[in-house]
Design a protein around this motif. Structure first.
Motif, short mmCIF file in Angstrom:
data_model
loop_
_atom_site.label_atom_id
_atom_site.label_comp_id
_atom_site.label_asym_id
_atom_site.label_seq_id
_atom_site.Cartn_x
_atom_site.Cartn_y
_atom_site.Cartn_z
N ASP A 1 0.57 -0.95 -0.29
CA ASP A 1 -0.28 -0.16 -0.09
C ASP A 1 0.82 1.63 0.44
OD1 ASP A 1 -2.49 -1.22 0.47
OD2 ASP A 1 -2.37 -1.33 1.95
N GLN A 2 2.52 1.13 0.03
CA GLN A 2 3.24 1.97 0.28
C GLN A 2 3.59 2.73 -1.44
OE1 GLN A 2 4.67 3.80 2.60
NE2 GLN A 2 3.59 2.46 4.52
N PRO A 3 2.90 3.88 -1.48
CA PRO A 3 3.26 4.25 -2.37
C PRO A 3 5.20 3.74 -3.16
CG PRO A 3 3.57 6.41 -0.82
CD PRO A 3 3.27 5.07 -0.52
N ALA A 4 5.14 4.30 -3.97
CA ALA A 4 6.55 3.85 -4.85
C ALA A 4 7.34 5.15 -4.57
CB ALA A 4 6.20 3.72 -6.50
N ALA A 5 8.73 4.41 -4.24
CA ALA A 5 9.52 5.42 -4.13
C ALA A 5 10.13 6.28 -5.14
CB ALA A 5 10.75 5.16 -3.06
N GLN A 6 9.77 7.78 -5.32
CA GLN A 6 11.08 7.95 -5.61
C GLN A 6 12.28 8.42 -5.71
OE1 GLN A 6 9.18 9.33 -8.16
NE2 GLN A 6 7.58 8.18 -7.21
N PRO A 7 12.70 8.35 -6.72
CA PRO A 7 14.49 8.67 -6.80
C PRO A 7 15.16 9.69 -5.80
CG PRO A 7 14.67 7.73 -9.32
CD PRO A 7 12.93 8.34 -7.75
N VAL A 8 16.25 9.48 -5.40
CA VAL A 8 16.52 11.16 -4.82
C VAL A 8 17.37 12.54 -6.03
CG1 VAL A 8 18.45 12.06 -3.32
CG2 VAL A 8 18.40 9.42 -3.06
N PRO A 9 16.61 13.39 -5.91
CA PRO A 9 16.79 14.14 -6.96
C PRO A 9 18.31 14.77 -7.46
CG PRO A 9 15.67 15.14 -5.00
CD PRO A 9 15.78 13.18 -5.13
N ASP A 10 18.92 14.88 -8.41
CA ASP A 10 20.46 15.33 -8.59
C ASP A 10 20.41 16.41 -7.70
OD1 ASP A 10 21.96 16.96 -10.50
OD2 ASP A 10 22.93 14.68 -10.01
N PRO A 11 21.44 17.03 -7.09
CA PRO A 11 20.87 19.12 -6.51
C PRO A 11 20.59 19.58 -7.94
CG PRO A 11 23.36 17.52 -6.24
CD PRO A 11 22.92 16.20 -7.22
N THR A 12 21.09 19.19 -9.30
CA THR A 12 21.37 20.50 -9.92
C THR A 12 19.54 20.56 -10.82
OG1 THR A 12 21.97 18.27 -12.01
CG2 THR A 12 23.55 20.13 -10.61
N GLY A 13 18.59 19.05 -10.13
CA GLY A 13 17.66 19.24 -10.92
C GLY A 13 17.15 18.73 -12.20
N GLN A 14 18.60 17.62 -12.14
CA GLN A 14 18.98 17.26 -13.92
C GLN A 14 18.31 15.41 -13.44
OE1 GLN A 14 18.30 18.47 -16.49
NE2 GLN A 14 17.93 20.72 -14.96
N PRO A 15 18.16 15.42 -14.31
CA PRO A 15 18.05 13.18 -14.26
C PRO A 15 19.93 12.63 -13.97
CG PRO A 15 16.58 13.78 -15.45
CD PRO A 15 17.23 15.01 -15.89
N SER A 16 19.95 12.24 -13.29
CA SER A 16 20.71 11.67 -12.80
C SER A 16 21.58 9.90 -13.76
CB SER A 16 21.30 11.41 -11.55
OG SER A 16 23.05 10.68 -11.75
N ALA A 17 22.52 10.38 -14.45
CA ALA A 17 23.06 8.88 -14.84
C ALA A 17 23.87 7.35 -14.53
CB ALA A 17 24.45 9.41 -15.84
N TYR A 18 23.82 8.12 -12.91
CA TYR A 18 23.46 7.66 -11.59
C TYR A 18 23.15 7.07 -10.91
CZ TYR A 18 28.58 8.32 -13.28
OH TYR A 18 29.74 8.02 -14.57
N PRO A 19 22.67 5.97 -10.25
CA PRO A 19 21.94 5.50 -9.70
C PRO A 19 21.36 6.48 -8.56
CG PRO A 19 23.31 3.34 -10.01
CD PRO A 19 23.72 4.38 -10.71
N GLY A 20 20.50 6.78 -7.40
CA GLY A 20 20.63 7.59 -6.74
C GLY A 20 21.33 6.32 -4.81
N VAL A 21 21.58 7.30 -4.73
CA VAL A 21 22.28 6.28 -2.60
C VAL A 21 21.29 6.72 -2.30
CG1 VAL A 21 24.23 5.12 -1.83
CG2 VAL A 21 24.08 5.35 -4.51
N SER A 22 20.56 5.95 -0.95
CA SER A 22 20.32 6.48 0.47
C SER A 22 21.07 5.24 1.43
CB SER A 22 19.45 5.92 0.14
OG SER A 22 18.63 6.73 -0.92
#
Length: 104
Positions: A3-24
């Motif tokens: 029932d949890q909403p899908a997690a969103q990737p960590v945004p790139d600090p510039t707001g642009q999509p990143s070519a690298y996966p987000g790391v938590s």
């Protein structure tokens, strides 16, 4: 199906999509007032080209850990806080996952 909403990737600090996966980085903490700021800062200073976030799972500390964590989250949007009422490491990790850590 969760029932949890899908997690969103960590945004790139510039707001642009990143070519690298987000790391938590999930950090369950309990009575870590003295070391928390340095630990979080060191994670955020890592040389990784993709987006990075630190999820601090706050246990029932008796010191000023919650206050330090709150200040870190206010200073840097890459720091998120989740509650870990039991203070157990496994419960803290589960809380972070339930809140939606970055996934690619």
């Amino acid at each position: 199906m969760s029932d949890q909403p899908a997690a969103q990737p960590v945004p790139d600090p510039t707001g642009q999509p990143s070519a690298y996966p987000g790391v938590s980085v999930v950090m369950p903490v309990l009575d870590e007032e003295r070391h928390l700021r340095q630990a979080v800062t060191r994670v955020l200073e890592q040389d990784y080209p993709g987006p990075v976030e630190v999820v601090v799972a706050l246990g029932p500390s008796r010191d000023r850990t919650d206050e330090v964590a709150g200040a870190l989250a206010a200073e840097d949007p890459r720091v998120r806080l989740v509650a870990n009422p039991t203070g157990a490491t496994g419960a803290g990790l589960n809380s972070a996952v339930a809140e939606g850590i970055a996934r690619s």
